[in-house]
Design a protein around this motif. Structure first.
Motif, PDB file in Angstrom:
ATOM      1  N   LEU A   1       0.826  -1.203   0.000  1.00  0.00           N
ATOM      2  CA  LEU A   1       0.000   0.000   0.000  1.00  0.00           C
ATOM      3  C   LEU A   1       0.865   1.259   0.000  1.00  0.00           C
ATOM      4  CD1 LEU A   1      -2.791   1.399   0.302  1.00  0.00           C
ATOM      5  CD2 LEU A   1      -2.481   1.224   2.782  1.00  0.00           C
ATOM      6  N   PHE A   2       1.893   1.248   0.841  1.00  0.00           N
ATOM      7  CA  PHE A   2       2.741   2.437   0.960  1.00  0.00           C
ATOM      8  C   PHE A   2       3.420   2.758  -0.367  1.00  0.00           C
ATOM      9  CE2 PHE A   2       6.975   4.223   1.746  1.00  0.00           C
ATOM     10  CZ  PHE A   2       6.618   5.412   2.353  1.00  0.00           C
ATOM     11  N   TYR A   3       4.076   1.770  -0.970  1.00  0.00           N
ATOM     12  CA  TYR A   3       4.837   2.062  -2.181  1.00  0.00           C
ATOM     13  C   TYR A   3       3.937   2.315  -3.382  1.00  0.00           C
ATOM     14  CZ  TYR A   3       9.330   1.425  -0.032  1.00  0.00           C
ATOM     15  OH  TYR A   3      10.441   1.596   0.741  1.00  0.00           O
ATOM     16  N   THR A   4       2.773   1.721  -3.399  1.00  0.00           N
ATOM     17  CA  THR A   4       1.835   2.000  -4.497  1.00  0.00           C
ATOM     18  C   THR A   4       1.330   3.437  -4.431  1.00  0.00           C
ATOM     19  OG1 THR A   4       1.125  -0.309  -4.542  1.00  0.00           O
ATOM     20  CG2 THR A   4      -0.324   1.315  -5.585  1.00  0.00           C
ATOM     21  N   SER A   5       0.833   3.826  -3.267  1.00  0.00           N
ATOM     22  CA  SER A   5       0.279   5.172  -3.128  1.00  0.00           C
ATOM     23  C   SER A   5       1.367   6.239  -3.174  1.00  0.00           C
ATOM     24  CB  SER A   5      -0.518   5.281  -1.822  1.00  0.00           C
ATOM     25  OG  SER A   5       0.306   4.953  -0.712  1.00  0.00           O
ATOM     26  N   LEU A   6       2.537   5.965  -2.543  1.00  0.00           N
ATOM     27  CA  LEU A   6       3.596   6.969  -2.556  1.00  0.00           C
ATOM     28  C   LEU A   6       4.179   7.133  -3.958  1.00  0.00           C
ATOM     29  CD1 LEU A   6       5.170   8.959  -0.861  1.00  0.00           C
ATOM     30  CD2 LEU A   6       6.841   7.183  -0.378  1.00  0.00           C
ATOM     31  N   ALA A   7       4.291   6.043  -4.711  1.00  0.00           N
ATOM     32  CA  ALA A   7       4.766   6.156  -6.093  1.00  0.00           C
ATOM     33  C   ALA A   7       3.821   7.028  -6.912  1.00  0.00           C
ATOM     34  CB  ALA A   7       4.899   4.771  -6.721  1.00  0.00           C
ATOM     35  N   ALA A   8       2.508   6.811  -6.718  1.00  0.00           N
ATOM     36  CA  ALA A   8       1.538   7.650  -7.416  1.00  0.00           C
ATOM     37  C   ALA A   8       1.660   9.103  -6.972  1.00  0.00           C
ATOM     38  CB  ALA A   8       0.126   7.132  -7.161  1.00  0.00           C
ATOM     39  N   GLY A   9       1.821   9.319  -5.667  1.00  0.00           N
ATOM     40  CA  GLY A   9       1.966  10.678  -5.157  1.00  0.00           C
ATOM     41  C   GLY A   9       3.206  11.366  -5.683  1.00  0.00           C
TER      42      GLY A   9
END
Length: 692
Positions: free
Chosen positions: A278-286
């Protein structure tokens, strides 16, 4: 100002220390009390990442202060949850060493805190922290195995997931939250931020609650929505909220959604993998959105800078135009006297041949100077390649002779021999722009005289007959200082000199040869130089020109009704009045003069004039005001054609004359053929109008 910035930075550092200290204490308590597995190892350990972030971003003794807080509360909380003193001390030493090791590596690689602003940096940071976490896990697992008999493999796995997940998630999240660049991006209203974080918490609670049947993957859309609206900071905050809610519920065994049925170990692994994904998916998008936003702001800033630069350029252009307008007027006014009286002298029949030759040379030199002035005042046209040629049947040999005769006095004044050689088997007229070609040759001859202290200068014209066009080669050869080979290419560039010391010695702005190249290029020819330092130079121009048919020189234009045409000349300069009156009197005009615009209006009210020649800059009433006043007169007196006769020769200045009611424009210095032609034109125009 520096003191205020320093004080502001101290306040920022103090606030950052307080925030990190509170976050460290809270994270220690959260991990120890709410995320411990039955094996006694926390499933999520962000405290090490907070300490490492503090060491990287805090200055002075603040990093040491945070370390003291970390060690003290780590030891206290460890004892409170049931660890022995020796075990608690071991954990404190291992975790502190891990944070210090990460700080040292980041200092070596990034010379400070790494900036998490791209996907590359997001991937690179875990690549650095993971080996550190693995080394710490091996160390602590080995100590626990040797000292307490705990299983080594499970110990390594649990401690690696504990430390690795904390560093891989909490460290980049903390650096993102601290970074001022991310704070400036995606600035949303606080109500929207609060609503998004509430939505993340609500959906996470719904998915983690034991009574709910919602699958955990529903957390992803709302976390991505937070990243979309708030950027990387929104993604980091959303993941913190998800971890804070899911870990305590799932680790208590209350939530069947995270593999509780498979046992506490599987549940801990599931939670850790879920949070990491979840962290790397959302942070990559951010980060991708933040980078896009950064590019937009950069483009906006560049656009603003471009507009500012354009405004400055327009202001500079306006200042340049005003300067050129002033210089145009100041140069043309005395040049009008030189050319005007030279033309008047040329009309006298009692001049000896030698004197007449000298007067003609003055007139030719003045015409050449006028061409140079026109080119300099309209230099933007030269730069844009918009030079217009006016080809006419021209004797290249005679043009060469006249040019050499103009420069001969300067050569003799320096004790130089100036010789002319013409090889012209064709002996015909060629279609050339005599004024432009004369300007090029005078410039080359002037440079030869300037840079030759002793010896001679040879001017040579070679005409080679061709099938369609003849080849004309002009050569100016001197015995001057010469030019180094590597500096010859600089000669024809604008505002350049082959040698700055020579520039100071001989003067010049380095513009003449650049204009020569522009003129020769427009003529379709070539210009170049062959030079040997210390022995001299040969500047050459090659042109191709068709043979032109000989035409009879047109007779001097005369007014339609000599003696009957009444002309009023308005000028505040007595010499200009004398020249204009003399030139028009020669062709039979009846001339009256006025010294300013006010006198011109008074004379126009009392007499009928066929043509009025009006200067622009005059005391009491300028030419534009006088023109408007005369045009307002009743009857035929207000219909007299008014021709501007002024040193204001720039296009926008000419437009002002037309806007005021003038019908034509004669630029000073006055060329008698132009003067006669335009007076005759408007006399005939007025006569045709009267007959109609």
């Amino acid at each position: 100002m520096p003191h205020r910035l320093a004080a502001q930075e101290r306040r920022r550092q103090a606030a950052l220390l307080l925030a990190l200290a509170v976050a460290t204490v809270v994270s220690l308590a959260f991990s120890e009390y709410l995320t411990r597995t039955p094996l006694g190892v926390a499933a999520f350990w962000p405290a090490n990442a907070l300490l490492a972030a503090g060491l990287l971003t805090l200055t002075g003794s603040r990093g040491l202060s945070l370390s003291v807080v970390f060690v003290a509360f780590h030891l206290i909380i460890g004892l409170l949850v049931g660890d022995t003193l020796l075990r608690a001390l071991l954990y404190v030493v291992i975790d502190t060493s891990e944070a210090v090791a990460i700080w040292a590596i980041c200092q070596k690689l990034w010379r400070g805190a790494p900036r998490i602003r791209s996907l590359r940096s997001l991937i690179l940071l875990p690549a650095v922290t993971t080996p550190v976490a693995a080394a710490a896990s091996l160390l602590v697992a080995g100590i626990l195995t040797l000292g307490y008999g705990e299983p080594f493999v499970r110990g390594v796995t649990d401690w690696f997931l504990r430390c690795g997940l904390g560093l891989a998630v909490a460290l980049p999240a903390t650096l993102v939250l601290i970074d001022a660049e991310h704070r400036r991006s995606f600035q949303r209203d606080w109500r929207e931020q609060l609503l998004l974080m509430f939505a993340v918490a609500a959906v996470t609670l719904l998915c983690a609650h034991p009574a709910s049947g919602a699958p955990p993957f529903l957390i992803f859309p709302v976390a991505l929505a937070a990243a979309y609206r708030l950027g990387a900071r929104g993604a980091a905050m959303a993941c913190v909220i998800v971890a804070v809610i899911t870990l305590p519920i799932a680790m208590s065994g209350a939530s069947p959604r995270f593999n509780a049925v498979l046992g506490p170990v599987a549940q801990a692994r599931t939670i850790q993998v879920f949070i990491a994904v979840l962290f790397y998916t959302s942070l990559a998008a951010g980060l991708a959105l933040a980078q896009q936003d950064r590019l937009k702001r950069l483009l906006l800033r560049r656009e603003l800078l471009t507009r500012a630069a354009r405004s400055r350029a327009l202001a500079a252009t306006e200042a340049k135009t005003e300067f050129l307008a002033t210089m145009s007027h100041e140069i043309r006014t005395p040049l009008n006297s030189v050319l005007g009286f030279a033309q008047l002298l040329a009309t006298r029949e009692d001049l000896p041949p030698e004197v007449r030759r000298q007067v003609n040379l003055i007139d030719s030199a003045g015409a050449a100077l006028l061409t140079v002035v026109n080119d300099i005042l309209d230099f933007s046209r030269v730069e844009a390649g918009l030079i217009e040629l006016l080809p006419a049947p021209t004797s290249a040999a005679q043009l060469m002779r006249d040019t050499v005769a103009i420069m001969a006095p300067e050569a003799r004044a320096k004790g130089l021999s100036l010789e002319l050689e013409i090889i012209d088997p064709v002996d015909a007229l060629h279609d050339l722009d005599a004024d432009r070609l004369r300007q090029v040759l005078i410039n080359l001859l002037n440079n030869a005289v300037k840079f030759t202290d002793e010896g001679r200068i040879d001017a040579r014209l070679i005409v080679e007959q061709g099938v369609i066009e003849d080849r004309l080669k002009f050569e100016i050869i001197d015995t001057g200082v010469g030019i180094e080979l590597d500096k010859q290419a600089l000669l024809f560039q604008r505002f350049s000199q082959a040698d700055s010391s020579m520039s100071r010695l001989h003067g010049g702005a380095g513009l003449g040869l650049a204009i020569c190249r522009a003129l020769v290029d427009v003529m379709g020819g070539k210009i170049g130089v062959d030079s040997v330092p210390g022995r001299g130079s040969c500047f050459w121009v090659e042109l191709s020109a068709p043979i032109a048919d000989a035409i009879e020189a047109p007779e001097r234009p005369k007014v339609s009704t000599p003696g009957a045409a009444r002309v009023l000349i308005v000028d505040d300069h007595p010499i200009n009045l004398e020249i204009g009156e003399a030139l028009l009197t020669l062709v039979g005009c009846e001339v009256e003069v006025a010294e300013n615009g006010k006198q011109a209006v008074e004379k126009a009210m009392m007499g009928d004039y066929d043509v009025i020649l009006m200067d622009i800059h005059m005391p009491q009433m300028d030419g534009l005001q006088a023109t408007r006043a005369i045009k307002a007169l009743p009857g035929v007196r207000g219909k007299a054609p008014i021709i501007a006769m002024s040193a204001d020769a720039l296009p926008r200045q000419v437009e002002r004359c037309y806007a005021a009611g003038m019908v034509d424009h004669i630029a000073k210095p006055i060329q008698r053929e132009v003067l006669y032609a335009k007076v005759e034109r408007w006399l005939n125009h007025g006569k045709a109008g009267a007959e109609a």
